[in-house]
Design a protein around this motif. Sequence first.
Motif, PDB file in Angstrom:
ATOM      1  N   GLY A 141       0.807  -1.214   0.000  1.00 56.40           N
ATOM      2  CA  GLY A 141       0.000   0.000   0.000  1.00 56.40           C
ATOM      3  C   GLY A 141       0.836   1.257   0.000  1.00 56.40           C
ATOM      4  N   THR A 142       1.905   1.269   0.789  1.00 59.45           N
ATOM      5  CA  THR A 142       2.757   2.457   0.863  1.00 59.45           C
ATOM      6  C   THR A 142       3.499   2.670  -0.449  1.00 59.45           C
ATOM      7  OG1 THR A 142       3.033   2.043   3.240  1.00 59.45           O
ATOM      8  CG2 THR A 142       4.541   3.601   2.203  1.00 59.45           C
ATOM      9  N   ILE A 143       3.979   1.598  -1.035  1.00 58.82           N
ATOM     10  CA  ILE A 143       4.667   1.704  -2.320  1.00 58.82           C
ATOM     11  C   ILE A 143       3.738   2.276  -3.381  1.00 58.82           C
ATOM     12  CG2 ILE A 143       5.561   0.292  -4.228  1.00 58.82           C
ATOM     13  CD1 ILE A 143       6.920  -1.443  -2.138  1.00 58.82           C
ATOM     14  N   TYR A 144       2.468   1.876  -3.332  1.00 53.54           N
ATOM     15  CA  TYR A 144       1.509   2.334  -4.332  1.00 53.54           C
ATOM     16  C   TYR A 144       0.831   3.643  -3.955  1.00 53.54           C
ATOM     17  CZ  TYR A 144       1.965  -2.304  -6.377  1.00 53.54           C
ATOM     18  OH  TYR A 144       2.463  -3.439  -6.966  1.00 53.54           O
ATOM     19  N   GLY A 145       1.264   4.276  -2.860  1.00 50.89           N
ATOM     20  CA  GLY A 145       0.723   5.576  -2.495  1.00 50.89           C
ATOM     21  C   GLY A 145      -0.568   5.510  -1.709  1.00 50.89           C
ATOM     22  N   GLY A 146      -0.900   4.339  -1.181  1.00 48.01           N
ATOM     23  CA  GLY A 146      -2.129   4.214  -0.400  1.00 48.01           C
ATOM     24  C   GLY A 146      -1.958   4.795   0.994  1.00 48.01           C
ATOM     25  N   GLY A 147      -3.069   5.170   1.614  1.00 55.15           N
ATOM     26  CA  GLY A 147      -3.028   5.763   2.941  1.00 55.15           C
ATOM     27  C   GLY A 147      -3.664   4.874   3.987  1.00 55.15           C
ATOM     28  N   ALA A 148      -3.910   5.459   5.151  1.00 53.50           N
ATOM     29  CA  ALA A 148      -4.434   4.703   6.282  1.00 53.50           C
ATOM     30  C   ALA A 148      -5.832   4.161   5.999  1.00 53.50           C
ATOM     31  CB  ALA A 148      -4.450   5.582   7.524  1.00 53.50           C
ATOM     32  N   LYS A 149      -6.670   4.943   5.325  1.00 48.46           N
ATOM     33  CA  LYS A 149      -8.027   4.471   5.042  1.00 48.46           C
ATOM     34  C   LYS A 149      -8.013   3.236   4.150  1.00 48.46           C
ATOM     35  CE  LYS A 149     -10.505   8.861   5.606  1.00 48.46           C
ATOM     36  NZ  LYS A 149     -11.364   9.884   4.934  1.00 48.46           N
ATOM     37  N   ALA A 150      -7.145   3.254   3.154  1.00 50.18           N
ATOM     38  CA  ALA A 150      -7.051   2.103   2.258  1.00 50.18           C
ATOM     39  C   ALA A 150      -6.555   0.872   3.006  1.00 50.18           C
ATOM     40  CB  ALA A 150      -6.130   2.424   1.092  1.00 50.18           C
ATOM     41  N   LEU A 151      -5.555   1.058   3.855  1.00 47.79           N
ATOM     42  CA  LEU A 151      -5.022  -0.074   4.620  1.00 47.79           C
ATOM     43  C   LEU A 151      -6.076  -0.617   5.567  1.00 47.79           C
ATOM     44  CD1 LEU A 151      -2.674  -1.902   5.383  1.00 47.79           C
ATOM     45  CD2 LEU A 151      -1.895  -0.145   6.992  1.00 47.79           C
ATOM     46  N   ALA A 152      -6.836   0.273   6.199  1.00 49.87           N
ATOM     47  CA  ALA A 152      -7.902  -0.165   7.102  1.00 49.87           C
ATOM     48  C   ALA A 152      -8.951  -0.963   6.349  1.00 49.87           C
ATOM     49  CB  ALA A 152      -8.534   1.046   7.789  1.00 49.87           C
ATOM     50  N   ALA A 153      -9.314  -0.502   5.142  1.00 51.79           N
ATOM     51  CA  ALA A 153     -10.327  -1.201   4.350  1.00 51.79           C
ATOM     52  C   ALA A 153      -9.843  -2.582   3.930  1.00 51.79           C
ATOM     53  CB  ALA A 153     -10.693  -0.371   3.123  1.00 51.79           C
ATOM     54  N   GLN A 154      -8.548  -2.725   3.663  1.00 55.70           N
ATOM     55  CA  GLN A 154      -7.999  -3.996   3.192  1.00 55.70           C
ATOM     56  C   GLN A 154      -7.838  -5.013   4.320  1.00 55.70           C
ATOM     57  OE1 GLN A 154      -4.335  -2.766   1.416  1.00 55.70           O
ATOM     58  NE2 GLN A 154      -5.289  -2.065  -0.486  1.00 55.70           N
ATOM     59  N   THR A 155      -7.563  -4.524   5.512  1.00 59.53           N
ATOM     60  CA  THR A 155      -7.208  -5.430   6.606  1.00 59.53           C
ATOM     61  C   THR A 155      -8.261  -5.529   7.704  1.00 59.53           C
ATOM     62  OG1 THR A 155      -6.047  -3.656   7.771  1.00 59.53           O
ATOM     63  CG2 THR A 155      -4.760  -4.995   6.217  1.00 59.53           C
ATOM     64  N   GLY A 156      -9.186  -4.570   7.731  1.00 62.53           N
ATOM     65  CA  GLY A 156     -10.209  -4.594   8.770  1.00 62.53           C
ATOM     66  C   GLY A 156      -9.792  -3.932  10.062  1.00 62.53           C
ATOM     67  N   VAL A 157      -8.554  -3.416  10.156  1.00 58.35           N
ATOM     68  CA  VAL A 157      -8.146  -2.698  11.362  1.00 58.35           C
ATOM     69  C   VAL A 157      -8.726  -1.296  11.310  1.00 58.35           C
ATOM     70  CG1 VAL A 157      -6.017  -4.035  11.515  1.00 58.35           C
ATOM     71  CG2 VAL A 157      -5.998  -1.820  10.351  1.00 58.35           C
ATOM     72  N   SER A 158      -8.692  -0.613  12.444  1.00 59.21           N
ATOM     73  CA  SER A 158      -9.206   0.751  12.473  1.00 59.21           C
ATOM     74  C   SER A 158      -8.260   1.688  11.729  1.00 59.21           C
ATOM     75  CB  SER A 158      -9.360   1.232  13.910  1.00 59.21           C
ATOM     76  OG  SER A 158      -8.082   1.384  14.517  1.00 59.21           O
TER      77      SER A 158
END
Length: 622
Positions: A459-476
Amino acid sequence: MVTYTRTHNGHTMTVNAPASAAEFDPSAFAAFTGSDPVLGLDVETRAIVKGGPGHFGPDAGVRLVQFGTPTTAWVLNPLIPEQQQAIRSVLADERHHFVTHTSYDVLAVWSAFGIPLGQRVVDTHLLSKLLVPDERAGHGLKELTGRYLDDGLKQAESALHARMRALAPVGSRAGNNPVDWGWNHLPADDEAYTVYAGLDAIYVRRLLPLLLARCTPFSHLVPMEAWLAAQSTGITVRGLLLDVPYTRTLLEQVQGEFEQAAATIHRALGFSGTSPRFADWLEQQVSGVTLPRTDTGRVQVTADSLAQLQQQVTDGTATLTEQGRELVRARQAMAARSNSMSNLRSFLAAADASGRVHPQINTLRAKTGRMSITAPALQTLKKHDPRLRHCFRADPGHVLVACDFSQVEVRVAAALSRDKTLMDVIASGVDLHDATATLMYGPGFSKEQRTVGKRATFGTIYGGGAKALAAQTGVSVQVARGVIQRWQRTYPEVIRFGKDIANATTVITGSGRRIPADPDRPYANSNYAIQSTARDLLVACVYTLATAHGLAGALWLFVHDEVIVQVPEQDAEHVRDLLTEVMTTTFRGVPIAADAEILGTHWGHLPEPEQVTVSVPEHVGA
């Protein structure tokens, strides 16, 4: 011989259209074809039925073939024997080279005459995509000639469509029907049809030098892309053998599963799981979280949103009623089966009479140059559900061997950013995601922390942020933000590289490819550089495999960072080792690892209890 002239923006063009054998002058035509080392080539075909076998189906057929110089075109009718012989002679002569727009004409020539044009073709669509890789920029021939030349071709198209509407019978005048009718039935000697056909060949020839001149800063990419396009066309021509009995059986099974899940919802609620009422009902079953909504304010009911909800329920951050759990599972089953049914039907519809599917490989689809596959869309078939991939099989006596890069984007990111920590991790040979989790959390990291760290890496390599990571993993979002901050502290030079390249208006990759930045998404520049470089590394390996090791005819498919070849069964182990050797390379001192495996007779390997033995079909309808 009938001759038409058209003048646009001071440029006069002549279209020659011999309507019979008597009107055709072979010596004049030979003098014309010998007057230019590169001829414009265009064909007019019958209307291609969408979703079917295309050029390889029973509805395909070439009605006219046109050759053009910047000023003159000859429009020939292959139904006239003397003209067909002249067409074949020019197309088959290795001394003749052509310029076309897309592979459409190349495939039509192969289908109608069995003549492979190979690398004797330059594609103006490909050149346009090299110049401006954004798919939205407009790469149609009418758009390009209007942009760089004049609107003469667009005028000819408008005149042709008006003629089709005027001649179409009453029952064929709705929507696009007059045009479809016209491609099949408009008289071959109709003036509007002939002029349009001839100008196509002239304009594509006029366009060629203008595009080539603009490609000068990266002219070295042109022959490689032309070579790749020729290999991809070869894959399309050869086609992939569809296991028709298995595909039909799987379609029946999946359709039954869909209907069972749909019936579960209907019995419980009295309406369909696809009804908007299901979203309203679901909202009443959930507590503890705010569900994502559509633009109209209704709760989203998509495969992704339902999967996210399930993860939140599992993590305890959301509560779902017992009935809600059951029916969400049923709705997820419907979504998954609906997609599978669509794919399976598209496979069967696309198969030709011998059971072969001829996918279209778009070699410069994305801005980064990554390829895509359409008709049918085979790149979307996931590895974790091999049932759909299993529909495609090797030819009798052959097996499929695949090789793909291992975590190539991360390795390229390390090479481009020169991040010492990431380079050291890669050079050590340890599992990259284990090492990242250790650096972020210490040696006692949990399985969940490894998963979140892995997602954070990509996600970081592709420019994704915290919201994207939360959506992918289910964490807050708060937890995701903390994970990203840890990742950034672990690999600071990767972040610095992303910030530096975000200021560029054009991303220039190591191969010289130029990718315009998106002003609204400057953070995507690092993704462009990484993904494009990974793509070019794959193409370089494919080139070596095809040219140095004779595997051009064995190429079966490209899927993301993976190449699949079809070889005789007795050669499988040797080719597997060869693929690993060629695709294991380095980029700027960073190891690029590759994993090859023998897939066997089918693309997807089913678990043994589910294995279905079926025979190779002689005909789709058998």
